[in-house]
Design a protein around this motif. Structure first.
Motif, PDB file in Angstrom:
ATOM      1  N   ASN A 138      -0.845  11.093  -0.060  1.00 20.05           N
ATOM      2  CA  ASN A 138      -0.486  12.369   0.569  1.00 20.05           C
ATOM      3  C   ASN A 138       0.938  12.323   1.101  1.00 20.05           C
ATOM      4  O   ASN A 138       1.713  13.283   0.943  1.00 20.05           O
ATOM      5  N   THR A 139       1.317  11.201   1.710  1.00 21.37           N
ATOM      6  CA  THR A 139       2.683  11.052   2.215  1.00 21.37           C
ATOM      7  C   THR A 139       3.689  11.078   1.072  1.00 21.37           C
ATOM      8  O   THR A 139       4.767  11.683   1.180  1.00 21.37           O
ATOM      9  N   THR A 194      -5.841  14.310   2.865  1.00 22.91           N
ATOM     10  CA  THR A 194      -4.698  13.832   3.645  1.00 22.91           C
ATOM     11  C   THR A 194      -4.676  12.312   3.774  1.00 22.91           C
ATOM     12  O   THR A 194      -3.669  11.742   4.187  1.00 22.91           O
ATOM     13  N   GLN A 195      -5.796  11.649   3.440  1.00 19.20           N
ATOM     14  CA  GLN A 195      -5.865  10.195   3.518  1.00 19.20           C
ATOM     15  C   GLN A 195      -6.354   9.650   2.176  1.00 19.20           C
ATOM     16  O   GLN A 195      -7.501   9.845   1.806  1.00 19.20           O
ATOM     17  N   CYS A 196      -5.467   9.023   1.454  1.00 21.56           N
ATOM     18  CA  CYS A 196      -5.843   8.435   0.158  1.00 21.56           C
ATOM     19  C   CYS A 196      -4.853   7.325  -0.150  1.00 21.56           C
ATOM     20  O   CYS A 196      -3.717   7.583  -0.569  1.00 21.56           O
ATOM     21  N   SER A 197      -5.269   6.060   0.045  1.00 23.22           N
ATOM     22  CA  SER A 197      -4.374   4.912  -0.122  1.00 23.22           C
ATOM     23  C   SER A 197      -4.667   4.185  -1.427  1.00 23.22           C
ATOM     24  O   SER A 197      -5.819   4.104  -1.872  1.00 23.22           O
ATOM     25  N   LYS A 219       0.835  -1.200   0.000  1.00 24.18           N
ATOM     26  CA  LYS A 219       0.000   0.000   0.000  1.00 24.18           C
ATOM     27  C   LYS A 219       0.872   1.252   0.000  1.00 24.18           C
ATOM     28  O   LYS A 219       1.977   1.272   0.560  1.00 24.18           O
ATOM     29  N   ASN A 256      -9.266  12.106  -3.854  1.00 23.55           N
ATOM     30  CA  ASN A 256      -9.768  10.740  -3.714  1.00 23.55           C
ATOM     31  C   ASN A 256     -10.286  10.177  -5.026  1.00 23.55           C
ATOM     32  O   ASN A 256     -11.178   9.345  -5.031  1.00 23.55           O
ATOM     33  N   GLU A 292       0.418   5.599   0.616  1.00 26.62           N
ATOM     34  CA  GLU A 292      -0.408   6.742   1.001  1.00 26.62           C
ATOM     35  C   GLU A 292      -0.011   7.914   0.111  1.00 26.62           C
ATOM     36  O   GLU A 292       1.127   8.424   0.186  1.00 26.62           O
TER      37      GLU A 292
END
Length: 455
Positions: A318-319, A345-348, A314, A383, A316
Motif C-alpha cells: 500500500n505504501t 492498507t496492510q499487505c507486506s 520487507k 491480499n 508494504e
C-alpha cells in the motif's frame, strides 16, 4: 523449466544399482549351477562315499552278545531311516557262508552274494530290483568281529528320493542359498547407500547451480565433498561463470555509462533550444524529452538488472502504491487525468520497496499514455498479494499480450514516443521478486495490469 522428452534419462543411481543387482544375481545363479554340475559329475564317487559311510555306521553299532549272537543297535534316527515304508535303505550282516546274522526289517537274504568271495575291504555293486524295477546301489564292507569275519551289506534306492540328493538339496537350500541371498542383499544395500551418498553432493551442487542468475553471478559451484571425477566439470562451469560475470558486468557498465554520457548533451541541447525562438522549437523539445526518457529508462534497466534483494527485506504494497501515485500525480493532473489508490492498507511481502515503486510508476505511466482525458487510473492493493493497475484505455489485444513485456517492443513503431522499455522494466522487477506480471481486460473497458506476488 520443463525438460524435453528426448533429454530425459534414467538416473545414474538406478543404472548402477540395476547393473550391480543383475551381476550379483547372475553370480548367485552361476554358483548354484557350478555346485549342481560338480555334484552331478561326482555323483558316483559321492554315492560310494555315502554307502561306505552307511556301512561304517552299521559296523559301529554292531555288537556280539553273551550268547554269541550278532545284533545291531542303531540310534533312533538311523533306525527310523531303515524302517521307512518306502524301503529306500537296507542293510544285512552275513557271515562268510552267506548266512544272515542281522538285517533291516523285511530282509532275510543277502543283498549281493558275489561280494562274499572277495577279500577287498569294501566293494560296490548295482542291481535292478525285479519287484519295483528301480536300480539300487550297494556296498559290502568286510568287518572283523569276535565271531570272525562278517560282511555288512547296505543298499540305496537311487531312483527313489536318494538320500544323497535329498541331503545335497536340503543343505543347498537351507545352508547355502540363504547365505548367498544374504550376501547378495548386503552387497546391494552397500552399493545403494554408497552410490546415494556419493551422488548427494551432486544434488547439492545442482540446487546451488539452479539458484545462480543474473543477480547472483558472483556465486560459484562448491567443490567440497564432490567426487574427484566431477571436479573437472565443476571447474569448467565455474570458469564459464567467471567469463559470464565479466561480460555481464561490462555490458551493464556500458549501458549505465552510455546513459550517463548521453544525459549531458541532452541537457545542453535543451538549454540551447530554450534560448532559440524557432517555430519547430516545441517539436524539437518534445523529441528531446522522448530521448531523455529513453535514456532514463535504459539507466533504470541497467540498475534493475544488477539489483539484488537483501535478505529479509520487507515492502508494504500500500505504501509503494501511494508513493508511486503521489509522484505521478502532477503528471496525471497535467494530462487531465487522476490517480486513485484503493484496497487493503496492510499487505507486506519480501522485497525492495524502492524498486517496486519504479515498477508501479511505469505501470501508471503506461496507463496514463493510453487512457483518455478525464479518466481515472486506479491502483488496487489486495491480499493476493497483488497490485492491480486499472485504466480506461483501448485494452491490450490477446495477440499482443505475449510481446508487450519484451524489451523495445512497440505495436505501432510509427509513433515517436516511447522505446518499449517501461513494461520490460516491470517484468524484470517482477522476476526479481519471484512475482508474475499479467494483463487482463477490464470488464467495462480498458486494461488491468496485475502484479502477483508469492504469499
Amino acid at each position: 523449466m520443463s525438460v524435453p522428452t528426448n533429454m530425459v534419462r534414467s538416473s545414474l543411481l538406478s543404472k548402477v544399482f540395476l547393473r550391480v543387482g543383475l551381476t550379483m544375481f547372475a553370480a548367485v545363479v552361476l554358483v548354484v549351477v557350478i555346485l549342481v554340475v560338480e555334484f552331478m559329475i561326482h555323483m558316483d564317487t559321492l554315492h560310494d562315499r555315502s554307502l561306505n559311510g552307511q556301512a561304517g555306521d552299521i559296523a559301529r553299532h554292531l555288537n556280539v552278545n553273551a550268547e554269541g549272537d550278532i545284533t545291531v543297535s542303531l540310534p533312533t534316527t538311523l533306525a527310523r531311516a531303515y524302517q521307512r515304508k518306502d524301503a529306500q535303505y537296507h542293510y544285512v550282516v552275513v557271515d562268510e557262508q552267506g548266512q544272515v546274522l542281522a538285517a533291516s526289517p523285511g530282509i532275510s537274504v543277502p543283498l549281493h552274494r558275489d561280494d562274499l568271495e572277495t577279500d577287498s575291504p569294501v566293494s560296490y555293486f548295482k542291481f535292478i530290483d525285479p519287484n519295483s524295477g528301480y536300480q539300487h546301489n550297494g556296498a559290502s564292507l568286510r568287518h572283523e568281529t569276535a565271531l570272525g569275519t562278517v560282511y555288512i551289506q547296505v543298499q540305496q534306492d537311487i531312483e527313489h528320493d536318494d538320500v544323497l540328493v535329498d541331503s545335497f538339496l536340503d543343505e543347498l537350500g537351507e545352508e547355502v542359498l540363504w547365505i548367498l541371498l544374504l550376501i547378495f542383499g548386503a552387497i546391494l544395500a552397500v552399493t545403494f547407500f554408497t552410490l546415494r551418498n556419493a551422488l548427494a553432493p551432486l544434488h547439492r551442487v545442482s540446487a546451488h547451480a539452479a539458484a545462480i542468475g543474473p543477480s547472483t553471478l558472483d556465486q560459484r559451484l562448491p567443490m567440497e565433498d564432490v567426487p574427484a571425477e566431477i571436479h573437472p566439470l565443476l571447474l569448467a562451469v565455474n570458469s564459464s561463470l567467471d567469463r559470464l560475470q565479466m561480460g555481464f558486468q561490462q555490458q551493464q557498465r556500458f549501458v549505465a555509462d552510455a546513459a550517463h554520457e548521453i544525459r549531458t548533451p541532452i541537457a545542453i541541447l535543451r538549454a540551447h533550444l530554450g534560448s532559440l525562438e524557432l517555430e519547430s522549437g516545441k517539436t524539437l523539445e518534445r523529441d528531446l524529452g522522448n530521448l531523455e526518457r529513453v535514456v532514463s529508462q535504459l539507466l533504470k534497466l541497467a540498475q534493475v538488472d544488477s539489483f539484488v534483494i537483501g535478505n529479509g527485506e520487507k515492502a508494504e504494497l500500500n505504501t509503494v502504491a501511494v508513493n508511486a501515485a503521489a509522484l505521478m500525480g502532477p503528471i496525471a493532473i497535467a494530462a487531465g487525468k487522476s490517480i486513485a489508490v484503493t484496497g487493503d492498507t496492510q499487505c507486506s511481502i519480501v522485497g525492495d520497496a524502492d524498486v517496486l515503486e519504479v515498477a508501479v510508476r511505469n505501470l501508471i505511466e503506461n496507463a496514463l499514455n493510453h487512457s483518455p482525458e478525464d479518466s481515472e487510473i486506479e491502483i488496487q492493493v489486495t491480499n493476493g498479494p497483488q497490485i492491480r493497475v486499472l485504466d480506461r484505455g483501448p485494452g491490450v489485444a490477446a495477440a499482443d499480450r505475449e510481446h508487450i513485456f519484451d524489451r523495445f517492443w512497440r505495436k505501432d513503431r510509427s509513433q515517436a514516443s516511447g522505446a518499449g522499455l517501461g513494461l520490460a522494466i516491470v517484468s524484470r522487477i517482477a522476476a526479481l521478486h519471484d512475482a508474475t506480471i499479467t494483463v487482463e481486460d477490464r470488464p467495462d473497458g480498458g486494461a488491468i495490469f496485475v502484479l502477483t506476488f508469492r504469499e
